[in-house]
Scaffold this motif. Structure first.
Motif, PDB file in Angstrom:
ATOM      1  N   THR A  79       3.616  77.676  45.820  1.00  0.00           N
ATOM      2  CA  THR A  79       2.957  77.735  47.124  1.00  0.00           C
ATOM      3  C   THR A  79       1.747  76.813  47.095  1.00  0.00           C
ATOM      4  O   THR A  79       0.912  76.908  46.186  1.00  0.00           O
ATOM      5  CB  THR A  79       2.498  79.169  47.444  1.00  0.00           C
ATOM      6  N   VAL A  80       1.661  75.882  48.071  1.00  0.00           N
ATOM      7  CA  VAL A  80       0.482  75.032  48.242  1.00  0.00           C
ATOM      8  C   VAL A  80       0.112  75.075  49.721  1.00  0.00           C
ATOM      9  O   VAL A  80       0.812  74.502  50.566  1.00  0.00           O
ATOM     10  CB  VAL A  80       0.739  73.582  47.797  1.00  0.00           C
ATOM     11  N   ASN A  81      -0.958  75.800  50.031  1.00  0.00           N
ATOM     12  CA  ASN A  81      -1.341  76.056  51.415  1.00  0.00           C
ATOM     13  C   ASN A  81      -0.165  76.660  52.174  1.00  0.00           C
ATOM     14  O   ASN A  81       0.323  77.719  51.798  1.00  0.00           O
ATOM     15  CB  ASN A  81      -1.894  74.786  52.062  1.00  0.00           C
ATOM     16  N   GLU A  82       0.364  75.983  53.194  1.00  0.00           N
ATOM     17  CA  GLU A  82       1.481  76.534  53.977  1.00  0.00           C
ATOM     18  C   GLU A  82       2.843  76.190  53.376  1.00  0.00           C
ATOM     19  O   GLU A  82       3.861  76.728  53.812  1.00  0.00           O
ATOM     20  CB  GLU A  82       1.419  76.004  55.420  1.00  0.00           C
ATOM     21  N   LEU A  83       2.882  75.287  52.415  1.00  0.00           N
ATOM     22  CA  LEU A  83       4.148  74.845  51.819  1.00  0.00           C
ATOM     23  C   LEU A  83       4.610  75.807  50.731  1.00  0.00           C
ATOM     24  O   LEU A  83       3.819  76.204  49.876  1.00  0.00           O
ATOM     25  CB  LEU A  83       3.968  73.449  51.211  1.00  0.00           C
ATOM     26  N   VAL A  84       5.889  76.209  50.760  1.00  0.00           N
ATOM     27  CA  VAL A  84       6.519  76.960  49.676  1.00  0.00           C
ATOM     28  C   VAL A  84       7.735  76.155  49.230  1.00  0.00           C
ATOM     29  O   VAL A  84       8.641  75.887  50.028  1.00  0.00           O
ATOM     30  CB  VAL A  84       6.934  78.372  50.113  1.00  0.00           C
ATOM     31  N   LYS A  85       7.768  75.794  47.957  1.00  0.00           N
ATOM     32  CA  LYS A  85       8.787  74.859  47.475  1.00  0.00           C
ATOM     33  C   LYS A  85       9.280  75.273  46.095  1.00  0.00           C
ATOM     34  O   LYS A  85       8.492  75.748  45.262  1.00  0.00           O
ATOM     35  CB  LYS A  85       8.193  73.450  47.408  1.00  0.00           C
ATOM     36  N   THR A  86      10.559  75.102  45.815  1.00  0.00           N
ATOM     37  CA  THR A  86      11.113  75.317  44.481  1.00  0.00           C
ATOM     38  C   THR A  86      11.117  73.992  43.735  1.00  0.00           C
ATOM     39  O   THR A  86      11.654  72.996  44.228  1.00  0.00           O
ATOM     40  CB  THR A  86      12.532  75.892  44.547  1.00  0.00           C
ATOM     41  N   VAL A  87      10.518  74.000  42.557  1.00  0.00           N
ATOM     42  CA  VAL A  87      10.411  72.806  41.723  1.00  0.00           C
ATOM     43  C   VAL A  87      11.278  73.018  40.485  1.00  0.00           C
ATOM     44  O   VAL A  87      11.093  73.999  39.760  1.00  0.00           O
ATOM     45  CB  VAL A  87       8.949  72.526  41.319  1.00  0.00           C
ATOM     46  N   HIS A  88      12.218  72.092  40.249  1.00  0.00           N
ATOM     47  CA  HIS A  88      13.183  72.238  39.159  1.00  0.00           C
ATOM     48  C   HIS A  88      12.763  71.406  37.945  1.00  0.00           C
ATOM     49  O   HIS A  88      11.765  70.674  37.988  1.00  0.00           O
ATOM     50  CB  HIS A  88      14.577  71.811  39.645  1.00  0.00           C
ATOM     51  N   GLU A  89      13.551  71.507  36.873  1.00  0.00           N
ATOM     52  CA  GLU A  89      13.271  70.768  35.644  1.00  0.00           C
ATOM     53  C   GLU A  89      13.154  69.268  35.929  1.00  0.00           C
ATOM     54  O   GLU A  89      13.931  68.702  36.696  1.00  0.00           O
ATOM     55  CB  GLU A  89      14.371  71.023  34.603  1.00  0.00           C
ATOM     56  N   ASN A  90      12.156  68.661  35.300  1.00  0.00           N
ATOM     57  CA  ASN A  90      11.874  67.233  35.413  1.00  0.00           C
ATOM     58  C   ASN A  90      11.385  66.835  36.803  1.00  0.00           C
ATOM     59  O   ASN A  90      11.405  65.661  37.165  1.00  0.00           O
ATOM     60  CB  ASN A  90      13.087  66.382  35.025  1.00  0.00           C
ATOM     61  N   GLU A  91      10.941  67.829  37.592  1.00  0.00           N
ATOM     62  CA  GLU A  91      10.295  67.564  38.863  1.00  0.00           C
ATOM     63  C   GLU A  91       8.831  67.992  38.763  1.00  0.00           C
ATOM     64  O   GLU A  91       8.458  68.760  37.877  1.00  0.00           O
ATOM     65  CB  GLU A  91      10.982  68.308  40.013  1.00  0.00           C
ATOM     66  N   SER A  92       8.016  67.516  39.697  1.00  0.00           N
ATOM     67  CA  SER A  92       6.591  67.827  39.634  1.00  0.00           C
ATOM     68  C   SER A  92       6.033  68.052  41.035  1.00  0.00           C
ATOM     69  O   SER A  92       6.676  67.741  42.039  1.00  0.00           O
ATOM     70  CB  SER A  92       5.822  66.687  38.950  1.00  0.00           C
ATOM     71  N   ILE A  93       4.807  68.610  41.066  1.00  0.00           N
ATOM     72  CA  ILE A  93       4.121  68.849  42.329  1.00  0.00           C
ATOM     73  C   ILE A  93       2.618  68.750  42.091  1.00  0.00           C
ATOM     74  O   ILE A  93       2.123  69.086  41.009  1.00  0.00           O
ATOM     75  CB  ILE A  93       4.516  70.214  42.927  1.00  0.00           C
ATOM     76  N   TYR A  94       1.910  68.279  43.104  1.00  0.00           N
ATOM     77  CA  TYR A  94       0.471  68.036  43.007  1.00  0.00           C
ATOM     78  C   TYR A  94      -0.288  69.096  43.803  1.00  0.00           C
ATOM     79  O   TYR A  94       0.089  69.433  44.932  1.00  0.00           O
ATOM     80  CB  TYR A  94       0.154  66.640  43.549  1.00  0.00           C
ATOM     81  N   ILE A  95      -1.375  69.627  43.210  1.00  0.00           N
ATOM     82  CA  ILE A  95      -2.221  70.637  43.842  1.00  0.00           C
ATOM     83  C   ILE A  95      -3.606  70.018  44.053  1.00  0.00           C
ATOM     84  O   ILE A  95      -4.371  69.866  43.093  1.00  0.00           O
ATOM     85  CB  ILE A  95      -2.359  71.906  42.976  1.00  0.00           C
ATOM     86  N   PRO A  96      -3.986  69.666  45.266  1.00  0.00           N
ATOM     87  CA  PRO A  96      -5.305  69.038  45.478  1.00  0.00           C
ATOM     88  C   PRO A  96      -6.443  70.032  45.244  1.00  0.00           C
ATOM     89  O   PRO A  96      -6.263  71.254  45.306  1.00  0.00           O
ATOM     90  CB  PRO A  96      -5.257  68.609  46.954  1.00  0.00           C
ATOM     91  N   ILE A  97      -7.643  69.516  45.011  1.00  0.00           N
ATOM     92  CA  ILE A  97      -8.842  70.353  44.915  1.00  0.00           C
ATOM     93  C   ILE A  97      -8.985  71.171  46.200  1.00  0.00           C
ATOM     94  O   ILE A  97      -8.858  70.649  47.308  1.00  0.00           O
ATOM     95  CB  ILE A  97     -10.098  69.485  44.707  1.00  0.00           C
TER      96      ILE A  97
END
Length: 470
Positions: free
Chosen positions: A412-430
């Motif tokens: 969960t990042v703010n309003e976004l809910v996303k499934t992240v799989h192996e070898n994938e990434s996601i960024y969390i801002p300050i």
């Protein structure tokens, strides 16, 4: 008819006699020193025969509560878990367990056991419990006197007196840890090691305690009566428990009461009070060397190696202890337990962090471990158990980048809910409100790269939390 016994397992202590493996946040009772299970788990299994033992009561503290639940689940057992608000030594802890047991059964018989002891012959131990049960029912406070295997100077001794029934003897006297010559005389005279484990009627123990310190017993009883519930744990009331005097059960009761009895037992017991004791209990090669982890010995004898990371190679040395963890290495003489005590006391003044925390930090949802850090970055390896999730949180001073290496993450990042799989990434801002959870059936493992100006745990602003840490 014989009653069943309520095991009371005490596991709130944080000794450093097995530093650097044992530390404040993860003490020795939760470590797998002699196989896949911890001594805490082995203690529970030892008293799991439902024909003799009832559901156990565990007394611990807030810091260890989730380790207790996790290790219970690993062996498929359940218990009532009491949380001490602060440490008050074994006297108030045992009194609290006895008072709580009386809420289940006014005539409860308690078996108070330390969670960090080893017993190699469970059948002999259980037989001793059966032997002592009648004496406990009759109003004696029964201790278990271990048949000495050597003239040990690290244990207290018991002088057995007249026969009470069967193998049960009265206690003529307790004696403190002796020097080597005195210990040899004790063994020759038939003295027993004092194991520090006891069986008694809850009412008898509390009555005897009340005779010498009625205020502490009242405080403990009130803390049980006013206890709250938190995620299934029983939280003793802080204000009342705090007024109990900090004292061991030996000084509070055992050395003052006239009701003591002893059951002699030969069960391969040890309190695992030093690395030398670990070596004594470990499998060894033909030269007397013991190893847990990767170790090579050349022209070395009677050495003890524990390593969870690097290969340890010893050449041309005898009687050494080497313990290598990811942030500290101990090299010590085998038999100088007091030397380690002095060393840890020094470390607490010059490098207190290595006596308190491991690089791997356990959390109720899993664990994290620092891999690398610098002035403007920190890298962690995070493991989330199946079904586990971190708090909904944000940070003021750092952003985060998560790369999944095993399993699948629901992020969960703010309003976004996303499934992240192996070898994938996601960024969390300050400043972003975010949460990490594991919806899968296997462990979730990921690498977290933090960048920013401050990385302290106190920059976690929890908004929602399954473990009530907001």
């Amino acid at each position: 008819m014989d009653r069943r016994i309520i095991p009371l397992i005490m596991c709130g202590g944080a000794g450093t006699r097995l530093w650097p493996a044992s530390r404040e946040v993860h003490p020795k009772q939760f470590l797998p020193l002699f196989g896949a299970r911890s001594t805490f788990q082995d203690t529970l299994i030892r008293v799991s025969d439902a024909s003799l033992f009832e559901r156990p009561v565990i007394i611990t503290n807030n810091a260890y509560r989730f380790m207790v639940l996790e290790q219970l689940a690993e062996i498929g057992l359940e218990a009532d878990v009491l949380l001490e608000p602060m440490r008050r030594d074994s006297g108030p802890a045992i009194a609290a367990g006895a008072a709580f047991a009386q809420t289940r059964d006014k005539e409860a018989i308690i078996l108070a056991l330390a969670a960090d002891h080893v017993v190699r012959d469970t059948a002999a131990f259980v037989a001793a419990c059966r032997e002592g049960l009648t004496a406990a029912q009759a109003g004696h406070i029964v201790t278990f006197g271990v048949q000495p295997e050597r003239a040990a100077t690290e244990y207290g001794y018991i002088s057995p007196g007249d026969v009470i029934s069967g193998q049960v003897r009265a206690v003529a006297k307790f004696v403190e840890k002796p020097d080597a010559e005195t210990a040899a005389g004790y063994v020759k005279s038939g003295y027993l090691w004092n194991s520090g484990n006891f069986m008694f009627r809850a009412a008898v123990l509390l009555d005897e305690y009340r005779k010498v310190d009625a205020g502490s017993v009242r405080a403990v009883a009130d803390s049980v009566a006013s206890a709250g519930s938190d995620l299934g744990f029983i939280k003793l009331d802080t204000d009342t428990f705090a007024s109990a005097k900090s004292i061991s059960i030996d000084y509070a009761v055992m050395e003052k009461t006239s009701r003591t009895a002893v059951v002699p037992v030969a069960c391969g017991w040890s309190d695992v009070g030093s690395w030398h004791a670990v070596w004594e209990l470990s499998d060894k090669d033909g030269q007397g060397n013991a190893a847990r982890g990767a170790a090579v010995f050349e022209d070395s004898r009677n050495c003890n190696v524990t390593t969870d990371r690097a290969l340890v190679a010893l050449e041309g040395v005898d009687d050494l202890v080497v313990v290598a963890t990811q942030d500290a290495v101990l090299v010590s003489r085998q038999k100088d337990a007091n030397g380690l005590k002095r060393l840890v006391a020094t470390l607490k003044t010059v490098a207190p962090q290595v006596t308190e925390d491991h690089i791997k930090v356990h959390r109720p949802w899993g664990s994290y471990q620092s891999v690398d850090n610098g002035e403007r970055h920190q890298v962690k390896r995070i493991i989330v158990k199946p079904g586990g999730r971190l708090s909904l949180q944000k940070h003021h001073h750092r952003s985060e980048h998560w790369i999944v290496v095993r399993g699948a993450a629901r992020v969960t990042v703010n309003e976004l809910v996303k499934t992240v799989h192996e070898n994938e990434s996601i960024y969390i801002p300050i400043g972003a409100v975010h949460r990490l959870e594991n919806p899968g059936k296997i462990q979730l493992e990921l690498i977290e790269v933090q960048t920013g100006s401050y990385f302290g745990e106190d920059d976690i602003i929890r908004i929602e939390d399954d473990y009530q840490r907001t």
